[in-house]
Write a protein that holds these residues in place. Structure first.
Motif, PDB file in Angstrom:
ATOM      1  N   ASN A  12      -0.830   3.946   1.342  1.00 24.16           N
ATOM      2  CA  ASN A  12      -1.706   4.719   2.234  1.00 24.16           C
ATOM      3  C   ASN A  12      -1.046   4.883   3.607  1.00 24.16           C
ATOM      4  N   GLU A  52      -3.403   7.099  -4.107  1.00 26.65           N
ATOM      5  CA  GLU A  52      -3.274   8.079  -3.023  1.00 26.65           C
ATOM      6  C   GLU A  52      -3.142   9.505  -3.574  1.00 26.65           C
ATOM      7  N   THR A 107       0.845  -1.196   0.000  1.00 16.15           N
ATOM      8  CA  THR A 107       0.000   0.000   0.000  1.00 16.15           C
ATOM      9  C   THR A 107       0.878   1.243   0.000  1.00 16.15           C
ATOM     10  N   GLN A 112      -2.911   3.486   6.781  1.00 17.28           N
ATOM     11  CA  GLN A 112      -2.869   2.020   6.869  1.00 17.28           C
ATOM     12  C   GLN A 112      -1.501   1.554   7.364  1.00 17.28           C
TER      13      GLN A 112
END
Ligand code: G3P
Length: 230
Positions: free
Chosen positions: A9, A35, A7, A12
């Motif tokens: 993010n 993102e 990811t 997260q």
């Protein structure tokens, strides 16, 4: 087995790092796009932030496709932070770039690997990690896990130092299958890592433990009340 989250993010990554189960992060251009990270400076800042959030390897992918451009971009990415591992696609130019980058002590993650033959070449080129995409193979009715097994066996046969990083993981079952094969690392989406934590019997068991103990406490409290002298 190292556990990476696939990811870009930040929330997260921060959450999973706080659980103490995270050994690093892998990203790719699609995940950065998700993102909204656009432009070179924004990408550099984003990778810096990720490296500050996690204590471990952070894979950052080149956008270039020629040998010279990949080298230049890989050197820029590697200079962002010591945790950066540069993702290079499995192409002829990519193989050349990985060989040169190894001689410059820049760690690489050979990405977009779909066969054991490609993985063999990635090891020969000196990749630090090789990323077989098991879920995308399964999507095409080819067994990703079987390909992974072949790669692990080939690497053991020749004691290659390249680490096998299973990527494109779709489920908790994939994670367990990877661990049984003995891969060096897996990278899974946030959702899959969260699903690994939960089991309905854990939730039911916890609820029962707590309600049983609450019952005895309530009983003890009411007994104490009835014994108070008038
Ligand atoms: O980041 C590489 C790989 O994990 C991509 O996975 O889910 O896009 O096939 P996926």
């Amino acid at each position: 087995m190292k556990v990476f989250v696939d990811t870009a993010n930040l929330a997260q990554i921060e959450e999973l790092a706080s659980l103490g189960i995270l050994d690093g992060v892998t990203t790719n251009p699609t995940l950065l796009a998700k993102e909204g990270v656009a432009g070179k400076q924004a990408r550099i800042r984003h990778y810096q932030k990720i490296c500050e959030l996690v204590n471990g390897d952070v894979s950052a992918e080149v956008l270039s496709t020629t040998y010279e451009d990949m080298l230049r971009e890989a050197q820029e990415l590697a200079s962002i932070h010591p945790s950066i591992v540069v993702k290079i696609p499995m192409t002829e130019a990519g193989l050349q770039a990985m060989r040169t980058l190894k001689s410059q002590n820049i760690r690489t993650n050979c990405t977009l690997v779909f066969s054991s033959g490609q993985a063999l070449l990635a090891a020969k080129a000196g990749a630090y990690y090789v990323s077989p995409f098991i879920g995308r193979l399964d999507d095409r009715t080819q067994s990703g896990i079987q390909t992974l097994q072949e790669i692990v066996e080939i690497y053991r046969n020749y004691q290659f130092s390249t680490q096998v990083l299973a990527a494109s993981i779709r489920s908790p079952l994939h994670v367990v299958q990877c661990a049984l094969i003995g891969v060096d690392a897996i990278t899974a989406p946030y959702k899959v890592l969260k699903e690994l934590v939960r089991h309905p019997l854990t939730d039911l068991g916890l609820e029962k433990f707590l309600s049983d103990y609450r019952a005895i406490e309530e009983e003890a409290t009411s007994e104490a009340k009835t014994q108070v002298p008038s």
